[in-house]
Design a protein around this motif. Structure first.
Motif, PDB file in Angstrom:
ATOM      1  N   ASP A 261       6.797  40.127 -66.620  1.00 38.16           N
ATOM      2  CA  ASP A 261       5.809  39.133 -67.039  1.00 38.16           C
ATOM      3  C   ASP A 261       5.340  38.256 -65.886  1.00 38.16           C
ATOM      4  OD1 ASP A 261       8.324  38.029 -66.791  1.00 38.16           O
ATOM      5  OD2 ASP A 261       7.936  36.437 -68.250  1.00 38.16           O
ATOM      6  N   LEU A 262       5.803  38.546 -64.661  1.00 36.14           N
ATOM      7  CA  LEU A 262       5.402  37.742 -63.513  1.00 36.14           C
ATOM      8  C   LEU A 262       5.439  38.589 -62.239  1.00 36.14           C
ATOM      9  CD1 LEU A 262       8.234  37.117 -61.823  1.00 36.14           C
ATOM     10  CD2 LEU A 262       8.539  35.426 -63.593  1.00 36.14           C
ATOM     11  N   VAL A 263       4.892  38.018 -61.181  1.00 36.51           N
ATOM     12  CA  VAL A 263       4.978  38.629 -59.848  1.00 36.51           C
ATOM     13  C   VAL A 263       5.496  37.581 -58.874  1.00 36.51           C
ATOM     14  CG1 VAL A 263       3.161  40.340 -60.179  1.00 36.51           C
ATOM     15  CG2 VAL A 263       2.570  38.048 -59.351  1.00 36.51           C
ATOM     16  N   GLU A 264       6.114  38.050 -57.812  1.00 35.71           N
ATOM     17  CA  GLU A 264       6.489  37.180 -56.710  1.00 35.71           C
ATOM     18  C   GLU A 264       5.422  37.300 -55.631  1.00 35.71           C
ATOM     19  OE1 GLU A 264      11.333  37.471 -57.158  1.00 35.71           O
ATOM     20  OE2 GLU A 264      10.295  38.690 -55.651  1.00 35.71           O
ATOM     21  N   MET A 265       5.168  36.191 -54.962  1.00 32.32           N
ATOM     22  CA  MET A 265       4.030  36.209 -54.045  1.00 32.32           C
ATOM     23  C   MET A 265       4.272  35.254 -52.879  1.00 32.32           C
ATOM     24  SD  MET A 265       0.071  35.827 -55.186  1.00 32.32           S
ATOM     25  CE  MET A 265       0.235  34.092 -55.594  1.00 32.32           C
ATOM     26  N   VAL A 266       4.013  35.735 -51.677  1.00 33.83           N
ATOM     27  CA  VAL A 266       4.031  34.913 -50.467  1.00 33.83           C
ATOM     28  C   VAL A 266       2.667  35.058 -49.809  1.00 33.83           C
ATOM     29  CG1 VAL A 266       5.067  34.534 -48.215  1.00 33.83           C
ATOM     30  CG2 VAL A 266       6.520  35.191 -50.141  1.00 33.83           C
ATOM     31  N   VAL A 267       1.982  33.950 -49.669  1.00 33.35           N
ATOM     32  CA  VAL A 267       0.637  33.958 -49.081  1.00 33.35           C
ATOM     33  C   VAL A 267       0.719  33.344 -47.692  1.00 33.35           C
ATOM     34  CG1 VAL A 267      -1.737  33.186 -49.322  1.00 33.35           C
ATOM     35  CG2 VAL A 267      -0.413  33.783 -51.349  1.00 33.35           C
ATOM     36  N   LEU A 268       0.279  34.095 -46.694  1.00 28.72           N
ATOM     37  CA  LEU A 268       0.407  33.708 -45.297  1.00 28.72           C
ATOM     38  C   LEU A 268      -0.979  33.576 -44.673  1.00 28.72           C
ATOM     39  CD1 LEU A 268       3.215  36.306 -44.639  1.00 28.72           C
ATOM     40  CD2 LEU A 268       3.557  33.831 -44.786  1.00 28.72           C
ATOM     41  N   GLY A 269      -1.619  32.451 -44.964  1.00 28.68           N
ATOM     42  CA  GLY A 269      -2.935  32.181 -44.404  1.00 28.68           C
ATOM     43  C   GLY A 269      -4.043  33.037 -44.981  1.00 28.68           C
ATOM     44  N   HIS A 270      -3.770  33.734 -46.056  1.00 32.97           N
ATOM     45  CA  HIS A 270      -4.718  34.666 -46.657  1.00 32.97           C
ATOM     46  C   HIS A 270      -5.263  34.089 -47.950  1.00 32.97           C
ATOM     47  CE1 HIS A 270      -6.336  38.554 -48.047  1.00 32.97           C
ATOM     48  NE2 HIS A 270      -6.156  38.982 -46.817  1.00 32.97           N
ATOM     49  N   GLU A 271      -6.389  34.641 -48.405  1.00 29.49           N
ATOM     50  CA  GLU A 271      -6.893  34.271 -49.725  1.00 29.49           C
ATOM     51  C   GLU A 271      -5.922  34.768 -50.792  1.00 29.49           C
ATOM     52  OE1 GLU A 271      -9.540  32.579 -50.860  1.00 29.49           O
ATOM     53  OE2 GLU A 271     -10.126  32.032 -48.807  1.00 29.49           O
ATOM     54  N   PRO A 272      -5.531  33.919 -51.753  1.00 27.92           N
ATOM     55  CA  PRO A 272      -4.632  34.386 -52.814  1.00 27.92           C
ATOM     56  C   PRO A 272      -5.289  35.485 -53.646  1.00 27.92           C
ATOM     57  CG  PRO A 272      -4.778  31.983 -52.781  1.00 27.92           C
ATOM     58  CD  PRO A 272      -5.866  32.494 -51.886  1.00 27.92           C
ATOM     59  N   PRO A 273      -4.493  36.335 -54.262  1.00 28.69           N
ATOM     60  CA  PRO A 273      -5.072  37.380 -55.111  1.00 28.69           C
ATOM     61  C   PRO A 273      -5.795  36.790 -56.314  1.00 28.69           C
ATOM     62  CG  PRO A 273      -2.764  37.842 -54.581  1.00 28.69           C
ATOM     63  CD  PRO A 273      -3.029  36.440 -54.162  1.00 28.69           C
ATOM     64  N   LEU A 274      -6.695  37.568 -56.853  1.00 29.10           N
ATOM     65  CA  LEU A 274      -7.345  37.243 -58.117  1.00 29.10           C
ATOM     66  C   LEU A 274      -6.710  38.084 -59.217  1.00 29.10           C
ATOM     67  CD1 LEU A 274     -11.125  37.217 -57.072  1.00 29.10           C
ATOM     68  CD2 LEU A 274      -9.592  35.246 -57.323  1.00 29.10           C
ATOM     69  N   ALA A 275      -6.421  37.468 -60.349  1.00 25.37           N
ATOM     70  CA  ALA A 275      -5.929  38.183 -61.523  1.00 25.37           C
ATOM     71  C   ALA A 275      -7.116  38.443 -62.434  1.00 25.37           C
ATOM     72  CB  ALA A 275      -4.854  37.374 -62.242  1.00 25.37           C
ATOM     73  N   VAL A 276      -7.442  39.714 -62.617  1.00 26.09           N
ATOM     74  CA  VAL A 276      -8.637  40.121 -63.359  1.00 26.09           C
ATOM     75  C   VAL A 276      -8.203  40.804 -64.641  1.00 26.09           C
ATOM     76  CG1 VAL A 276     -10.781  41.431 -63.267  1.00 26.09           C
ATOM     77  CG2 VAL A 276      -9.838  40.450 -61.171  1.00 26.09           C
ATOM     78  N   SER A 277      -8.725  40.321 -65.773  1.00 23.80           N
ATOM     79  CA  SER A 277      -8.413  40.903 -67.075  1.00 23.80           C
ATOM     80  C   SER A 277      -9.666  40.870 -67.934  1.00 23.80           C
ATOM     81  CB  SER A 277      -7.288  40.113 -67.760  1.00 23.80           C
ATOM     82  OG  SER A 277      -7.767  38.860 -68.224  1.00 23.80           O
ATOM     83  N   PRO A 278      -9.653  41.518 -69.088  1.00 29.67           N
ATOM     84  CA  PRO A 278     -10.826  41.443 -69.975  1.00 29.67           C
ATOM     85  C   PRO A 278     -11.159  40.021 -70.397  1.00 29.67           C
ATOM     86  CG  PRO A 278      -9.411  43.265 -70.628  1.00 29.67           C
ATOM     87  CD  PRO A 278      -8.659  42.492 -69.595  1.00 29.67           C
ATOM     88  N   ARG A 279     -10.223  39.091 -70.238  1.00 31.78           N
ATOM     89  CA  ARG A 279     -10.470  37.701 -70.636  1.00 31.78           C
ATOM     90  C   ARG A 279     -11.126  36.885 -69.523  1.00 31.78           C
ATOM     91  NH1 ARG A 279      -5.718  39.400 -71.930  1.00 31.78           N
ATOM     92  NH2 ARG A 279      -4.746  38.423 -70.117  1.00 31.78           N
ATOM     93  N   GLY A 280     -11.181  37.442 -68.313  1.00 29.02           N
ATOM     94  CA  GLY A 280     -11.812  36.709 -67.228  1.00 29.02           C
ATOM     95  C   GLY A 280     -11.093  36.896 -65.911  1.00 29.02           C
ATOM     96  N   VAL A 281     -11.363  35.974 -64.982  1.00 29.07           N
ATOM     97  CA  VAL A 281     -10.821  36.036 -63.626  1.00 29.07           C
ATOM     98  C   VAL A 281     -10.177  34.691 -63.305  1.00 29.07           C
ATOM     99  CG1 VAL A 281     -11.339  36.424 -61.192  1.00 29.07           C
ATOM    100  CG2 VAL A 281     -12.646  37.628 -62.943  1.00 29.07           C
ATOM    101  N   ARG A 282      -8.973  34.735 -62.747  1.00 28.19           N
ATOM    102  CA  ARG A 282      -8.322  33.503 -62.297  1.00 28.19           C
ATOM    103  C   ARG A 282      -7.692  33.737 -60.924  1.00 28.19           C
ATOM    104  NH1 ARG A 282      -2.596  33.223 -63.646  1.00 28.19           N
ATOM    105  NH2 ARG A 282      -1.923  35.209 -64.577  1.00 28.19           N
ATOM    106  N   SER A 283      -7.727  32.690 -60.115  1.00 32.62           N
ATOM    107  CA  SER A 283      -7.124  32.757 -58.791  1.00 32.62           C
ATOM    108  C   SER A 283      -5.677  32.317 -58.889  1.00 32.62           C
ATOM    109  CB  SER A 283      -7.891  31.859 -57.817  1.00 32.62           C
ATOM    110  OG  SER A 283      -7.319  31.925 -56.527  1.00 32.62           O
TER     111      SER A 283
END
Length: 395
Positions: A261-283
């Motif tokens: 139900d989750l992901v682990e994420m390390v962002v190193l000076g990069h644009e964070p991923p976008l989560a895209v679903s039929p309900r919309g887009v969230r950063s």
């Protein structure tokens, strides 16, 4: 116009310069000679259709120049000779008081010779450019290994687009590495271009494939990448290279074995991923991390984010070649708004392959097919039947 048709048009616009300068073909036969020959015929007809005091035949000097832009050297030379002979015959058929004389004839001869020489230079340049593009493609394929379908329990798709440059290859990179602690994904971009950027990308990918498989903590994987880039920079300095200060932006995503139900994420000076679903887009959250190679400015492990991720959400990761693509007025490509609007119209667009194609087409369309930076688009989501654990590395 449909997306497929628009993408086909853009592919034509972005075709390799060698292809654009090469001979026109119909069913495998060259027809590049047709336009200059038709132009020469039109000049002859126009010359005979005008009064004697209005001569059009001197325009025949243009014909070899047209041939030089689209024909081979041999074809250009033949068309130049044809233009010279045609000029002599047509001009000689008029009464002496209407003839252009030797001056224009000499101009046609000189124009034909210069056009043939220019064609030879063009062909040589195109061959050299084609060789450089081939070498660039080999380098990219060596660094970015092919990923098997459903690798690590993920449905994935990616595309790499080169910038409008003759030889410099960029440092975009991505990979998926399954292991006993889950499947890890890396997307990043090395600062700068050229072989130095490719070497740094290869070093980071090598470190990722080992650390992502064995290390239980994603932050430790990020530290391995930092250390590997620092060692790479140190080696380049010792060699006296100017590439000793490169850094890289990156995003690391982990799909844990025990939590779907989750992901682990390390962002190193990069644009964070976008989560895209039929309900919309969230950063997804992920700001604050420093790029790889600059970790000494903030000692200690990077921050680990653990955002929730629904089963039907696809993670979309892009390098700055997408977000910084500009149109003719200098406006940036509105990635989030474009994806949100498209998903609202067609919820099936959340499939990784379709989503990557959409962003690719949108980026090229927005920039008119002229990218100023190498561009990577990568999308992943969990497969419903497996968590992706325990798979072995294929290479």
């Amino acid at each position: 116009m449909s997306q497929v048709r628009r993408w086909r048009d853009l592919r034509i616009r972005r075709r390799d310069p060698v292809d654009l300068a090469g001979p026109l073909q119909v069913r495998g036969h060259s027809v590049a000679w047709v336009p200059p020959v038709v132009l020469l015929a039109a000049i002859v007809v126009a010359d005979y259709s005008t009064p004697g005091d209005v001569r059009v035949v001197p325009w025949a000097v243009l014909v070899p120049g047209v041939a030089a832009t689209m024909c081979g050297v041999r074809e250009t030379a033949v068309i130049a000779v044809l233009a010279i002979v045609t000029y002599a015959v047509v001009d000689g058929s008029w009464p002496s008081e209407y003839q252009e004389g030797p001056a224009d004839f000499l101009l046609t001869v000189v124009g034909g010779c210069l056009a043939t020489v220019a064609c030879a230079f063009r062909v040589r340049r195109d061959r050299r450019m084609g060789h450089m593009r081939t070498v660039t493609e080999i380098i990219r394929r060596t660094v970015l290994r092919p990923l098997p379908p459903h690798w690590g329990g993920l449905d994935h798709a990616g595309v790499y687009l080169t910038a409008e440059t003759e030889a410099d290859v960029g440092g975009d990179f991505y990979d998926i590495q399954p292991g006993p602690h889950g499947t890890r994904v890396l997307v990043g971009d090395v600062q700068g271009k050229g072989l130095g950027a490719v070497e740094a990308a290869a070093a980071l990918l090598s470190a990722f494939r080992e650390a992502a498989h064995y290390e239980p903590e994603l932050t430790v994987v990020a530290q391995h990448l930092e250390a590997r880039l620092l060692r790479q920079r140190g080696r380049k300095r010792q060699l006296g290279s100017k590439d000793g200060d490169r850094f890289a932006t990156a995003v690391l995503v982990g799909f844990p074995v025990t939590r779907r139900d989750l992901v682990e994420m390390v962002v190193l000076g990069h644009e964070p991923p976008l989560a895209v679903s039929p309900r919309g887009v969230r950063s997804l959250p992920g700001g604050g991390g420093l790029p790889l190679g600059l970790g000494e400015l903030a000692p200690g492990p990077p921050f680990l984010h653990r955002p929730q991720l629904a089963r039907d959400e696809t993670l979309l990761m892009c390098t700055d070649g997408v977000t910084e693509a500009r149109d003719g007025q200098g406006a940036f490509y509105p990635l989030v708004d474009a994806v949100r609007e498209a998903v609202t119209r067609d919820p099936g667009l959340t499939e990784p392959a379709r989503l990557v194609d959409f962003v690719r087409v949108g980026t090229l369309e927005h920039s008119g097919g002229r990218l100023t930076d190498d561009t990577t688009v990568f999308a992943v989501r969990r497969l419903p039947e497996t968590g992706g654990a325990g798979e072995e590395d294929a290479g």
